[in-house]
Design a protein around this motif. Structure first.
Motif, short mmCIF file in Angstrom:
data_model
loop_
_atom_site.label_atom_id
_atom_site.label_comp_id
_atom_site.label_asym_id
_atom_site.label_seq_id
_atom_site.Cartn_x
_atom_site.Cartn_y
_atom_site.Cartn_z
N THR A 46 100.97 57.77 -25.09
CA THR A 46 101.53 58.78 -25.98
C THR A 46 103.05 58.66 -25.99
O THR A 46 103.67 58.24 -25.01
CB THR A 46 101.16 60.20 -25.50
N TYR A 47 103.63 58.98 -27.13
CA TYR A 47 105.09 59.11 -27.23
C TYR A 47 105.35 60.57 -27.56
O TYR A 47 105.13 60.98 -28.70
CB TYR A 47 105.66 58.20 -28.31
N GLY A 48 105.77 61.34 -26.57
CA GLY A 48 105.88 62.79 -26.78
C GLY A 48 104.50 63.31 -27.11
O GLY A 48 103.55 63.07 -26.38
N SER A 49 104.37 64.00 -28.26
CA SER A 49 103.05 64.54 -28.60
C SER A 49 102.28 63.56 -29.48
O SER A 49 101.15 63.81 -29.86
CB SER A 49 103.23 65.87 -29.35
N TYR A 50 102.90 62.41 -29.78
CA TYR A 50 102.27 61.45 -30.67
C TYR A 50 101.37 60.50 -29.88
O TYR A 50 101.81 59.89 -28.90
CB TYR A 50 103.33 60.64 -31.41
N VAL A 51 100.09 60.42 -30.27
CA VAL A 51 99.16 59.56 -29.54
C VAL A 51 99.13 58.18 -30.21
O VAL A 51 98.59 58.03 -31.29
CB VAL A 51 97.75 60.17 -29.52
N ALA A 52 99.75 57.19 -29.56
CA ALA A 52 99.80 55.84 -30.15
C ALA A 52 98.53 55.07 -29.84
O ALA A 52 98.03 54.32 -30.68
CB ALA A 52 101.02 55.09 -29.64
N LEU A 53 97.98 55.25 -28.63
CA LEU A 53 96.69 54.64 -28.27
C LEU A 53 95.81 55.74 -27.71
O LEU A 53 96.19 56.42 -26.75
CB LEU A 53 96.88 53.54 -27.22
N PRO A 92 96.13 49.28 -40.45
CA PRO A 92 97.34 49.52 -41.23
C PRO A 92 98.55 49.65 -40.31
O PRO A 92 98.40 49.80 -39.10
CB PRO A 92 97.05 50.84 -41.96
N SER A 93 99.72 49.59 -40.90
CA SER A 93 100.96 49.72 -40.14
C SER A 93 100.99 51.08 -39.42
O SER A 93 100.62 52.10 -40.01
CB SER A 93 102.12 49.58 -41.12
N GLY A 94 101.36 51.07 -38.15
CA GLY A 94 101.43 52.32 -37.40
C GLY A 94 100.13 52.68 -36.71
O GLY A 94 100.02 53.74 -36.09
N SER A 95 99.12 51.80 -36.75
CA SER A 95 97.83 52.16 -36.17
C SER A 95 97.77 51.89 -34.67
O SER A 95 96.78 52.21 -34.02
CB SER A 95 96.71 51.41 -36.89
N GLY A 96 98.82 51.25 -34.10
CA GLY A 96 98.85 51.06 -32.65
C GLY A 96 98.59 49.64 -32.21
O GLY A 96 98.46 49.38 -31.00
N LYS A 97 98.53 48.71 -33.13
CA LYS A 97 98.21 47.32 -32.79
C LYS A 97 99.26 46.73 -31.84
O LYS A 97 98.93 46.17 -30.80
CB LYS A 97 98.12 46.45 -34.06
N THR A 98 100.53 46.85 -32.24
CA THR A 98 101.60 46.28 -31.42
C THR A 98 101.64 46.96 -30.06
O THR A 98 101.82 46.31 -29.04
CB THR A 98 102.96 46.43 -32.14
N THR A 99 101.46 48.28 -30.05
CA THR A 99 101.48 49.00 -28.78
C THR A 99 100.41 48.46 -27.83
O THR A 99 100.68 48.24 -26.65
CB THR A 99 101.25 50.50 -29.04
N LEU A 100 99.22 48.22 -28.36
CA LEU A 100 98.14 47.69 -27.52
C LEU A 100 98.49 46.29 -27.00
O LEU A 100 98.31 45.97 -25.83
CB LEU A 100 96.83 47.66 -28.31
#
Ligand SMILES: Nc1ncnc2c1ncn2[C@@H]1O[C@H](COP(=O)(O)OP(=O)(O)O)[C@@H](O)[C@H]1O
Ligand SMILES: [Mg+2]
Lengths: 346, 263
Positions: A15-22, A40-48
């Motif tokens: 999570t980034y703050g209240s935002y759940v990236a994964l 799509p862009s922003g779906s968490g691919k790079t984060t994973l």
């Protein structure tokens, strides 16, 4: 061929703050598999991917390489080859020095390092460019240097983050083929990230479709395309029509399903004879038509009010040019191409 | 049509004269000292009635002046050698941290260059006194490093902001630990900025007088401190000679560094 390893991603959350990236992502990748993360862009691919590489620390969950827990391992100890979206080549070193860099860090003897770097450059078809500066390379050549640098130290896993997004269409298609061939030669477990559906279908053993930090479906390209398990996957993978069962009638008069049905635009025919007795028919009014070269795209307003897209290959569309808007049209689809999305309502 | 670059003779002459005037205004105070240093008189007078090298002889013959010159040069070099690596590491963390925390840390880091020098010197005096470091060269060095870190950071922060951090991640994934990633990937690419930062840190120390006056003792007086003291005690053209020499040294260092950056 080097020994490649399986990867286990076990309920990884970031999570980034209240935002759940994964959002509790779990995924098993087999040794030697080519798996694509598509979304799509922003779906968490790079984060994973960066969690696997060691640059993003998960809030919870585990990452296993074979049986070894690497969740907290430093990135430089993971032995994972990474191709970055912008290549991240070292501009103060020439091509050869870039490719030798991981070998120098591993204290490989100079002569052997040089030979391996040259061999790898030959493998990615960059013979003769070893003394060039990075600034003097084209986009495609940089891409190849980045690939060479990521495989020269024989990593057991390879991660690629949209490596082809900066290339033009023709080059992209060549590279898709070459990357896949390189994977097959080396047998290296590969996780590939893209937001391009076609690229994912063409290259992968399996595709994991991501949205909002969650894996929506993981399956072979054909299953993902023909049998999407969610509405999101159906719509993301191409021109999908999702229609209420009430707008669809079976040609043989049997009861239709109760769930929402997905029919891809290109599954339709205008000729009932081309689909079997167990096929379906959709009645509507033509709203718009467009000639797209290899096919015609028709927009029909069904009697329930919903609009669907119908795509007819130019070779079978002798009648399309004469259709006028406002005219009644019936579109037919074979039963095999009608897919009920579990639990979805239209 | 753009009239921003008028191309007639008159406007060009006017432009050049104006530039020459500004240059003269910037240079004159420094230049006035040069002829004074070659005076043969016992007094500082402008223009000198007769010329000689006697004040240079006095200067080079004076153990006190030479010691102060050496102290200042060593102190400047040490200050740069300590402040620039610390500044680089600080800038890397600020750059990576991002957000409000980075702004706060950056603010704290830059305070020494904003706070009046006297305040800093007084504070430093008490801190050093508690450690029994007043009067030592080390004490002065600490003060100069504190002053030089913000100077180095002002140069390095924008350079790091332009740096592609993916390169560091690439190096790390290829097997480099932090030290090697910084030394092999960041430092070579920030060479020019690091050189500027080193020069600025060196000059900050060379130029500093307040902390030196408060903290340095007799044997390890820096040059600026000695110049202040000698202005108070006896005014003779030795001070003009050392100022001239000083200017030559600084200009030489700046020129060498700038020329190296150009090549
Ligand atoms: N360091 C970060 N701080 C805050 N939010 C982030 C950070 N990194 C990624 N995100 C957010 O996480 C989401 C997923 O990002 P990313 O993994 O880059 O998506 P993708 O690669 O699928 O486009 C995005 O909405 C992004 O804004
Ligand atoms: Mg991304």
């Amino acid at each position: 061929m080097m020994k490649s390893l399986p990867i286990t991603i076990d309920s990884v959350r970031k999570t980034y703050g209240s935002y759940v990236a994964l959002d509790d992502v779990s995924l098993d990748i087999q040794a030697g598999e080519f798996l694509t993360l598509l979304g799509p862009s922003g779906s968490g691919k790079t984060t994973l991917l960066m969690a696997l590489a060691g640059f993003v620390r998960p809030d919870s969950g585990k990452l296993l390489l074979d049986d070894r827990d690497i969740t907290r391992l430093a990135p430089n100890k993971r032995d994972i080859g990474i191709v970055f979206q912008n290549y991240a080549l070292f501009p103060h070193m020439n091509v050869l020095a870039n490719v030798e860099y991981p070998l120098a860090l591993r204290k490989t003897p100079k002569v052997e390092a040089r030979q391996r770097a040259l061999d790898t450059l030959a493998r990615v078809k960059l013979e003769g460019l070893s003394e060039r500066n990075i600034a003097a390379l084209s986009g495609g050549q940089r891409q190849r240097v980045a690939l060479a640098r990521a495989i020269v130290f024989e990593p057991r896993v390879m991660l690629m983050d949209e490596p082809l997004s900066a290339l033009d269409k023709n080059l992209r298609e060549t590279m898709q083929y070459e990357i896949r061939r390189l994977h097959d030669d080396l047998g290296i477990t590969t996780i590939y990230v893209t937001h391009d559906q076609r690229e994912a279908l063409i290259m992968s053993d399996r595709v994991a479709v991501m949205n909002s930090g969650r894996i929506q479906q993981i399956d072979t390209p054909q299953q993902i395309y023909d049998r999407p398990s969610t509405r999101f996957v159906a719509e993301f993978m191409g021109e999908a029509n999702i229609v209420a069962p009430g707008s669809v009638r079976r040609i043989d008069g049997a009861d239709p399903s109760r769930e929402a049905l997905m029919i891809r635009a290109e599954s339709f025919h205008l000729d009932a004879k081309l689909v079997g007795r167990d096929g379906v028919a959709l009645d509507g009014t033509l709203c718009a038509k467009a000639f797209r070269g290899e096919n015609w795209l028709l927009t029909l307003a069904l009697d329930g009010g919903q609009e669907i897209l119908v795509c007819i290959p130019a070779a079978l569309a002798s009648g399309c040019a004469e259709l006028t808007t406002g005219q009644r049209v019936t579109a037919y689809a074979p039963a095999a191409k009608v897919h009920a999305i579990p639990g979805a309502r239209a | 049509m753009l009239e921003a670059y008028p191309d007639n003779r008159l406007s060009r002459i006017l432009l050049w004269s104006f530039c020459a005037l500004v240059m003269a205004f910037l240079m004159l105070p420094t230049m006035v000292v040069v002829p004074l240093s070659f005076s043969s008189s016992n007094l500082l007078e402008f223009p000198p009635r007769a010329y000689s090298l006697r004040w240079y002889e006095t200067l080079f013959g004076s153990a006190t002046w030479m010691a102060a010159l050496r102290t200042s040069l060593i102190l400047g070099a040490l200050t740069a050698m300590i402040a620039v690596p610390l500044g680089l590491l600080a800038c890397i963390s600020i750059n990576r941290l991002g957000g409000k925390a980075a702004v706060a840390i950056q603010g704290v880091l830059l305070t020494p260059s904003i706070v009046p020098g006297i305040l800093l010197a007084i504070g430093l005096f008490f801190v050093l006194a508690a450690q029994h470091l007043v009067g030592t060269l080390f004490g002065v060095l600490v003060g100069h490093v504190v002053l030089a870190i913000p100077v180095a950071c002002v140069v390095l922060l924008p350079a790091l902001a332009r740096f592609d951090w993916n390169q560091v991640q690439a190096a790390r994934s290829l097997g480099a630990n932090w030290a090697r990633a910084i030394g092999g990937i960041i430092v070579p690419q920030l060479q020019i900025s690091l050189l500027s930062a080193t020069l600025m840190a060196f000059l900050t120390s060379l130029d500093e007088s307040v902390i030196s006056i408060f903290v340095a003792s007799g044997q390890n007086s820096t040059l600026p401190k000695l110049m202040f003291l000698s202005l108070r005690d006896q005014i003779d053209p030795t001070i003009a000679a050392i100022s001239t020499l000083w200017t030559v040294i600084v200009v030489a260092v700046v020129l060498i560094v700038t020329l190296r950056q150009k090549s």
